[in-house]
Enzyme design. Structure first.
Site, mmCIF file in Angstrom:
data_model
loop_
_atom_site.group_PDB
_atom_site.id
_atom_site.type_symbol
_atom_site.label_atom_id
_atom_site.label_comp_id
_atom_site.label_asym_id
_atom_site.label_seq_id
_atom_site.Cartn_x
_atom_site.Cartn_y
_atom_site.Cartn_z
ATOM 1 N N ASP A 37 3.702 -10.368 -115.951
ATOM 2 C CA ASP A 37 2.441 -10.450 -115.444
ATOM 3 C C ASP A 37 1.786 -9.136 -116.035
ATOM 4 O OD1 ASP A 37 2.912 -12.756 -113.901
ATOM 5 O OD2 ASP A 37 3.216 -11.522 -112.085
ATOM 6 N N ILE A 83 7.089 -50.372 -126.638
ATOM 7 C CA ILE A 83 8.269 -50.934 -127.418
ATOM 8 C C ILE A 83 8.899 -52.225 -126.689
ATOM 9 C CG2 ILE A 83 9.415 -49.134 -128.780
ATOM 10 C CD1 ILE A 83 10.228 -47.515 -126.596
ATOM 11 N N LYS A 119 14.628 -42.889 -121.806
ATOM 12 C CA LYS A 119 13.099 -43.418 -121.533
ATOM 13 C C LYS A 119 12.551 -42.860 -120.397
ATOM 14 C CE LYS A 119 10.394 -47.397 -121.736
ATOM 15 N NZ LYS A 119 9.348 -47.193 -120.501
ATOM 16 N N CYS A 411 13.885 -38.845 -75.447
ATOM 17 C CA CYS A 411 14.850 -39.159 -76.582
ATOM 18 C C CYS A 411 15.603 -40.559 -76.383
ATOM 19 C CB CYS A 411 15.931 -38.143 -76.349
ATOM 20 S SG CYS A 411 17.044 -38.174 -77.519
ATOM 21 N N CYS A 414 19.405 -39.265 -75.207
ATOM 22 C CA CYS A 414 19.857 -38.766 -73.912
ATOM 23 C C CYS A 414 18.774 -38.750 -72.771
ATOM 24 C CB CYS A 414 20.201 -37.170 -74.399
ATOM 25 S SG CYS A 414 18.783 -36.227 -74.495
ATOM 26 N N CYS A 429 13.658 -33.232 -79.663
ATOM 27 C CA CYS A 429 14.444 -33.681 -78.122
ATOM 28 C C CYS A 429 14.737 -32.405 -77.632
ATOM 29 C CB CYS A 429 15.382 -34.621 -78.551
ATOM 30 S SG CYS A 429 16.730 -34.316 -77.185
ATOM 31 N N CYS A 435 22.313 -33.847 -75.115
ATOM 32 C CA CYS A 435 21.847 -34.807 -75.983
ATOM 33 C C CYS A 435 23.039 -35.102 -76.848
ATOM 34 C CB CYS A 435 20.634 -34.526 -76.917
ATOM 35 S SG CYS A 435 20.489 -36.033 -78.046
HETATM 36 S S1 IVH Z 1 8.976 -44.380 -128.387
HETATM 37 C C1 IVH Z 1 6.595 -47.052 -131.190
HETATM 38 N N1 IVH Z 1 10.579 -43.006 -127.075
HETATM 39 O O1 IVH Z 1 7.886 -45.940 -123.135
HETATM 40 C C2 IVH Z 1 7.337 -46.433 -130.133
HETATM 41 N N2 IVH Z 1 8.852 -44.040 -126.004
HETATM 42 O O2 IVH Z 1 6.462 -48.728 -124.435
HETATM 43 C C3 IVH Z 1 6.655 -45.596 -129.272
HETATM 44 N N3 IVH Z 1 8.620 -43.900 -123.473
HETATM 45 O O3 IVH Z 1 4.514 -45.777 -122.477
HETATM 46 C C4 IVH Z 1 7.476 -45.209 -128.159
HETATM 47 N N4 IVH Z 1 10.221 -42.429 -123.349
HETATM 48 O O4 IVH Z 1 5.417 -43.308 -123.247
HETATM 49 C C5 IVH Z 1 9.421 -43.741 -127.034
HETATM 50 N N5 IVH Z 1 12.224 -41.876 -125.796
HETATM 51 C C6 IVH Z 1 11.213 -42.432 -125.843
HETATM 52 C C7 IVH Z 1 10.393 -42.787 -124.646
HETATM 53 C C8 IVH Z 1 9.059 -43.694 -124.652
HETATM 54 C C9 IVH Z 1 9.246 -42.992 -122.913
HETATM 55 C C10 IVH Z 1 7.450 -44.514 -122.936
HETATM 56 C C11 IVH Z 1 6.144 -44.133 -123.935
HETATM 57 C C12 IVH Z 1 5.529 -45.603 -123.668
HETATM 58 C C13 IVH Z 1 6.602 -46.612 -123.305
HETATM 59 C C14 IVH Z 1 6.988 -47.367 -124.572
#
Ligand code: IVH
Length: 676
Positions: A37, A83, A119, A411, A414, A429, A435
């Site tokens: 800070d 994907i 993912k 309650c 009880c 309660c 209870c």
């Molecule tokens: S790659 C062309 N890697 O999943 C490839 N996507 O349909 C682009 N997501 O909404 C995506 N984790 O935001 C990739 N490790 C990961 C991911 C990821 C989550 C999400 C992404 C998108 C959906 C892909």
């Protein structure tokens, strides 16, 4: 002199960024908050004095000022694609993908190299850096055009405002903005305590915050980010593989998730899927699957795209953490302190990897806010190791006979009166130990390891003892004999003997354990210790009025009143007397001694994971012995206690030659001192 100021500003910015990175990305703060800070305020002061030196990438400029009217469209230089998803939860997801890749490459026998990632379940964001400086952040939108959310994204502390050692003309980093489970739960707990609306899940939390027009509000919602790929790149030589891109991004200061791997072949993909599945609950954030990517960028090019999805990547999902089901009934659970928690009895549903048939509804206000009726179709969420909860209702599916919930005024266990004190969200309660539900919980608490430590007295046994009317009050525990116990269902003679022996052993205790064991509301372990030390004798505590209780360190009006209330109940006094008559005993003394505590004047720093104690308990026990527990290591530190995965603080301790204890050593020393 402006140039001296400019130099100082530059060096402060670098230093602050370094600390930000240590704190938000590495999770290993290098200096105490107060020091940070100070640096921050110095920088703010200099920038105020020299407005001409202010720049957008200064760490002081994360939270912008203006409330926006809307978000400007951003056309993506490289489209943001999605994907393909393998929804099955079996290994075939991995094998199907690998087969498709090898067929497309015409290399049926190859052991293809893959990058495996998590993912993340959040919101995709494109971060545009020019000359290493963050200039724009945009959502995915329809993949071609997203929205400019730069102002909000700048408030996410783990996203660097400029990159380390990267002055690429253009570098677009793509990744996921998410809210960690801890931040989500904390935010919701806080909201709930104030009777305010809660977030449905971390993903909505992240999406809602990013699309918040008031950046000050967005800044209040704690968000994080993981990078997983690139968009447009100019003036930077791409490495040969996807995993090397992530390594490079990490070296630029970008947060990249450590749970990733480079593997070969389909079986290894399936193994990654299984390994992550096993630790999914323990992750600090939600994921909805794993992602496999062909690692070589050349092979990625060769594979190309089908209908806007890359052929070189796939998402392999896990069972959803949210499901729809029907509320059959709403029942009340009574906790140890009498808190009434409404619990939804559900049509059993498979969610987050297990079958769930109960979900918490928290309290009456929460039910009203979410408008949950018996008969409703609801969204149930079970993520991590938290209790499943009802997060929302599908109002349009409400059947004709749906019933609203009413918090009972007596309650259900009880029949004592239920009260809701002013300013409190919870109904309670008033039956106390009368209870049965509270009694069961109270007995379990009383017998607990940190209370009377009665080994073998678990919840199944307590349930039986209370339900069969063998135990009515805590003191009945010490009236148990082998014959009574051995007559219980599923109780072997040997176990009965062990329990009687454990009860006998527990009769010799300490005043602080005994006080804690009584389960007085707001009297935790450390307050019990403070009370025991201050008064020395139980009768002195029983007789103390609120004013005298307030003289105890850390005892405030709420705690004091709760103690007075507890001991003004005749049946509580009676139970205490019976326990003493049955041989429960401890050493007493004359109250506050002027002698210093065993650890007075010593400063400790705790770091890493303390597996059996936990940091909170370690801290409160050390403090109860007079020690100070500090946040960072300095020359003034006397001891550093390092648990598993200790990081920079441990290094610092070694640098400064501060003695380092492991958890066992701490436990031994605590026991030693507490005996004294
Ligand atoms: S790659 C062309 N890697 O999943 C490839 N996507 O349909 C682009 N997501 O909404 C995506 N984790 O935001 C990739 N490790 C990961 C991911 C990821 C989550 C999400 C992404 C998108 C959906 C892909």
């Amino acid at each position: 002199m402006t140039s001296a100021a400019a130099q100082r500003i530059a060096s402060l910015r670098t230093e602050i960024e370094r600390h930000n990175h240590a704190y938000y990305v590495l999770d290993a703060p290098a200096i105490p908050d107060a020091e940070y800070d100070k640096l921050f305020r110095e920088l703010q002061g200099l920038e105020e004095k020299h407005p001409e030196l202010l720049s957008a990438d200064s760490p002081t400029q994360r939270v912008g000022g203006k409330v926006l009217d809307g978000f400007a469209p951003v056309r993506h230089a490289v489209p943001m694609l999605s994907i393909r998803t393998e929804t099955d939860t079996e290994d075939s997801g991995a094998f199907n993908f690998d087969t498709r890749v090898r067929n497309a490459l015409g290399s049926p026998d190859d052991n293809i190299e893959y990058a495996c990632e998590l993912k993340f379940d959040g919101l995709a964001i494109n971060l545009r850096y020019q000359g290493g400086v963050l200039v724009q952040a945009a959502t995915r939108g329809d993949g071609e055009t997203g929205e400019d959310v730069t102002q909000n994204v700048r408030t996410i502390h783990c996203i660097p405002l400029h990159l380390n050692d990267c002055d690429a003309e253009v570098l677009e980093v793509r990744g996921e903005v998410y809210m960690s489970r801890r931040d989500f739960n904390r935010y919701n707990d806080k909201q709930r305590a104030q009777g305010l609306p809660t977030l449905v899940n971390p993903r909505n939390g992240a999406a809602g915050s990013i699309r918040q027009l008031d950046p000050a509000l967005a800044a209040r919602r704690p968000l994080s980010f993981f990078a997983y790929g690139l968009g447009e790149v100019q003036g930077w030589a791409l490495p040969a593989t996807h995993s090397a891109i992530l390594d490079a991004l990490q070296s630029f200061g970008m947060p990249v998730c450590a749970d990733r791997a480079v593997v070969q072949g389909a079986a290894a993909l399936a193994a990654f899927h299984a390994a992550i599945s096993a630790k999914r609950d323990a992750l600090p954030f939600d994921i909805d699957g794993v992602v496999y990517k062909v690692n070589s960028l050349n092979l990625q090019d060769e594979l190309g795209f089908v209908s806007r999805e890359p052929r070189w990547a796939v998402a392999h999902k896990y069972p959803a953490e949210e499901q729809l089901t029907v509320v059959r009934d709403i029942e009340i659970q009574v906790g140890r302190t009498g808190k009434l928690t409404p619990v939804a009895k559900l049509e059993p549903v498979f969610v987050g990897g297990t079958t769930v048939s109960n979900a918490t509804l928290h309290n009456a206000d929460e039910i009203r806010r979410k408008d949950v009726h018996i008969g409703d179709t609801v969204i149930v969420r079970r993520a991590g190791d938290v209790i499943p909860e009802v997060v929302g209702v599908l109002a349009e599916r409400r059947p004709a006979g749906a019933r609203a919930f009413v918090m009972p005024d007596i309650c259900p266990v009880c029949a004592s009166r239920v009260v809701r004190e002013e300013g409190e969200v919870d109904a309670r309660c008033t039956g106390g130990l009368f209870c049965a539900a509270q009694r069961k919980q109270a007995i379990l608490h009383f017998a607990g390891r940190r209370a009377m430590d009665i080994e073998g007295l678990g919840d199944k046994l307590v349930e039986q003892l209370v339900d069969e009317g063998i135990i009515h009050s805590l003191s009945d525990l010490y009236r148990l004999d082998e014959a009574t116990l051995a007559a219980l269902e599923r109780m072997a003679e040997k176990s009965a003997q062990n329990i009687v022996a454990a009860l006998q052993k527990s009769r010799n205790t300490t005043l602080n354990r005994f006080l804690f064991a009584l389960g007085i509301r707001h009297v935790g372990e450390s307050t019990a210790k403070d009370l025991a030390r201050h008064f020395g004798k139980l009768d002195a505590i029983i007789q103390a009025d609120a004013e005298r209780l307030l003289a105890v360190p850390d005892v405030g009006p709420v705690v004091a009143q709760s103690i007075v209330d507890f001991f003004s109940e005749a049946h509580n006094i009676e139970v205490v007397q019976q326990l003493r008559d049955l041989g429960v005993q401890w050493q007493e003394h004359d109250g506050v001694s002027t002698e210093p505590l065993p650890l007075s004047g010593k400063t400790f720093v705790l770091t890493g994971t303390l597996a059996s104690l936990g940091r909170d308990e370690a801290k409160s026990r050390l403090e109860a012995l007079g020690a100070k527990v500090a946040g960072s290591v300095s020359k003034k530190t006397d001891y550093v206690v390092a648990g598993a995965e200790a990081g920079s603080k441990l290094e610092k301790a070694r640098e400064l030659n501060v003695p380092v204890w492991d958890e066992q050593k701490l436990l031994d020393q605590l026991q030693e001192c507490e005996k004294a």
